[in-house]
Design an enzyme around this catalytic site. Structure first.
Site, short mmCIF file in Angstrom:
data_model
loop_
_atom_site.label_atom_id
_atom_site.label_comp_id
_atom_site.label_asym_id
_atom_site.label_seq_id
_atom_site.Cartn_x
_atom_site.Cartn_y
_atom_site.Cartn_z
N ALA A 75 0.59 -1.35 -1.19
CA ALA A 75 0.80 -2.68 -0.62
C ALA A 75 0.12 -3.78 -1.43
O ALA A 75 0.61 -4.91 -1.49
CB ALA A 75 0.31 -2.71 0.82
N THR A 76 -0.99 -3.47 -2.09
CA THR A 76 -1.65 -4.48 -2.93
C THR A 76 -0.72 -4.92 -4.05
O THR A 76 -0.53 -6.11 -4.31
CB THR A 76 -2.98 -3.95 -3.50
OG1 THR A 76 -3.90 -3.76 -2.42
CG2 THR A 76 -3.58 -4.91 -4.51
N ASN A 155 -5.25 -6.63 9.80
CA ASN A 155 -5.88 -5.32 9.61
C ASN A 155 -7.26 -5.22 10.27
O ASN A 155 -7.75 -4.12 10.51
CB ASN A 155 -6.00 -4.99 8.12
CG ASN A 155 -6.56 -6.15 7.31
OD1 ASN A 155 -6.00 -7.25 7.31
ND2 ASN A 155 -7.66 -5.93 6.63
N GLN A 183 0.10 -3.01 8.14
CA GLN A 183 -0.49 -2.46 9.37
C GLN A 183 0.51 -2.34 10.51
O GLN A 183 0.18 -1.80 11.57
CB GLN A 183 -1.66 -3.34 9.84
CG GLN A 183 -2.87 -3.30 8.94
CD GLN A 183 -3.63 -1.99 8.98
OE1 GLN A 183 -3.36 -1.11 9.79
NE2 GLN A 183 -4.58 -1.84 8.09
N SER A 203 3.13 0.10 2.84
CA SER A 203 2.22 1.07 2.23
C SER A 203 2.59 2.45 2.74
O SER A 203 3.19 2.60 3.79
CB SER A 203 0.79 0.71 2.65
OG SER A 203 -0.08 1.75 2.30
N GLY A 204 2.20 3.48 1.98
CA GLY A 204 2.40 4.85 2.44
C GLY A 204 1.22 5.36 3.26
O GLY A 204 1.39 6.01 4.28
N HIS A 205 -0.01 5.03 2.82
CA HIS A 205 -1.18 5.73 3.37
C HIS A 205 -1.67 5.19 4.70
O HIS A 205 -2.60 5.74 5.28
CB HIS A 205 -2.32 5.75 2.34
CG HIS A 205 -3.09 4.47 2.21
ND1 HIS A 205 -4.33 4.28 2.77
CD2 HIS A 205 -2.79 3.31 1.59
CE1 HIS A 205 -4.77 3.07 2.49
NE2 HIS A 205 -3.85 2.46 1.78
N THR A 243 7.73 5.19 -14.49
CA THR A 243 8.34 6.42 -13.97
C THR A 243 8.03 6.58 -12.49
O THR A 243 6.88 6.45 -12.08
CB THR A 243 7.81 7.64 -14.74
OG1 THR A 243 8.19 7.51 -16.11
CG2 THR A 243 8.39 8.93 -14.18
N CYS A 328 -11.53 -2.79 2.64
CA CYS A 328 -11.23 -3.48 1.39
C CYS A 328 -12.33 -4.46 1.03
O CYS A 328 -12.45 -4.88 -0.10
CB CYS A 328 -9.91 -4.21 1.52
SG CYS A 328 -8.67 -3.16 2.27
#
Length: 404
Positions: A75-76, A155, A183, A203-205, A243, A328
């Site tokens: 996301a950053t 967040n 979020q 984001s994934g995490h 990639t 963060c």
């Protein structure tokens, strides 16, 4: 029940075992390990198909066209690509950007960088509950405003902004609207076929996928153009070269698929647990809720305990993984800039704790947390001269401290 208890899901989430299992199939020689950009053999085709499936899974969760999903490293990067990319592309139209003081640092620091490059940025202060006043937003819009970036869910305090109305306001004036949805995705319904949002970061995490993978939604109708920030092989329709990490993309896709299936029941469960936690601690003296339970994400509770130093409280709560501020920025000892923007004094901001709940949080853990918080606050206040003075009715704001 295992200790310590993880209540910091807004910082990151564990990868769901179903996601991890799926990812393992895309790493080794006997799996699908090819480069999706290899067009001349089956290894590449299979990898490309896996990426396509994941892109569809992500698009389905948020009501987008899969061609509008651009993979990034997180996301950053998505925030950087959206804000710098749009600002650079549309700078001939104007150089004014609007955001809020409570955005994630990835948005704020990107805006600061653009200020150094000659753009002008207006930083809106939210109301006391963290919600942006839409009249103030409207008043800040100018003829040379090209971009508004207001997040969906904060967040730190979990408040939900009215992105639907903000989108309408921006679209009516021809201003591009970017939303950081890190979020909220998978926790609150998002339908980009209905929302007037042009760019959205994911984001994934934060949703039981792997770290190091994210996505940026880039609207096709009306078409939004952004300038690439990463140059190379022209991957992701020229917007983001590099990639594609197939195993991470597959993991993110699977995480989004699971979220779509389980979101409704899971959010009701988490809302119940969050309310249970708040009800268990709200009658402690001098405890304040930061944000807004009604207009808040179901999984975040940010609370200030007056006359208790936040860092000492975190040490006392060593069996709970919680945070003061966000991960963060928690490397700094400054009080949370988000809470300061709500008009809170340093002392109260320093005494705040964010509890964020998730998929593996249980009722038993919440009850343990309530008990531990109540005992710890009592013990720390017994040691605190400030608390003693407060109980004696001394106005602590009127005291002049001696400088030794």
């Amino acid at each position: 029940m295992k200790l310590p208890i993880y209540l910091d899901y807004s910082a990151t989430t564990p990868v769901d075992p179903r996601v991890a299992e799926k990812m393992m199939q895309f790493l080794t020689l006997d799996g699908t390990f090819g480069n999706p950009a290899s067009r001349s053999h089956r290894f590449g085709w299979q990898a490309e198909e896996a990426v396509d499936i994941a892109r569809n899974q992500i698009a389905e969760l948020v009501g987008a066209d899969p061609r509008e999903i651009v993979f990034t490293s997180g996301a950053t990067e998505s925030d950087n690509l959206a804000i710098k990319g749009a600002a650079n592309f549309y700078q001939k139209k104007g150089k004014h950007i609007i955001t809020s003081k409570t955005e994630h640092k990835a948005v704020l620091d990107t805006c600061r960088q653009l200020e150094r490059e000659g753009f002008e940025v207006t930083y809106l202060a939210p109301q006391r509950n963290g919600i942006i006043d839409l009249n103030e937003l409207e008043a800040a819009m100018r003829d040379d405003t090209i971009l508004v970036s207001i997040m969906h869910v904060n967040n730190e305090i979990g408040v939900v902004q009215d992105i639907a109305t903000i989108g309408e306001m921006c679209r009516a004036r021809g201003i591009i609207y970017h939303v950081d949805a890190t979020q909220s995705v998978g926790k609150l319904p998002i339908d980009l076929s209905q929302l007037k949002v042009d760019l959205m970061s994911f984001s994934g995490h934060k949703i039981y996928g792997p770290k190091g993978i994210g996505a940026l939604y880039v609207r096709r109708k009306p078409r939004i153009r952004i300038e690439a920030q990463m140059h190379g092989g022209g991957h992701e329709r020229g917007m983001r070269s590099g990639t594609l990490p197939v195993h991470q993309i597959v993991g993110m896709g699977e995480a989004y698929r699971i979220a779509k299936e389980e979101m409704e029941t899971e959010m009701a469960r988490l809302r119940g647990l969050r309310n249970r936690l708040w009800n268990g601690i709200k009658d402690i003296e001098e405890v304040y809720l930061n944000g807004d339970l009604e207009q808040g994400a179901p999984n975040i509770l940010n609370v200030s305990f007056n006359y208790v130093e936040g860092e000492s409280l975190i040490m006392a709560l060593k069996d709970l993984a919680v945070s003061s501020g966000s991960a963060c920025t928690s490397a700094s000892l400054e009080p949370s800039y988000v809470l300061r923007a709500l008009g809170m004094n340093d002392e109260l901001a320093h005494s705040s704790i964010r509890f964020s709940l998730g998929r593996f949080t249980t009722e038993e853990e919440i009850d343990y947390a309530i008990d531990l918080v109540r005992k710890s606050i009592g013990r720390l206040r017994d040691l605190s001269p400030l608390w003693e003075m407060y109980k004696q009715g001394v106005d602590l704001n009127s005291i002049e401290w001696a400088h030794h």
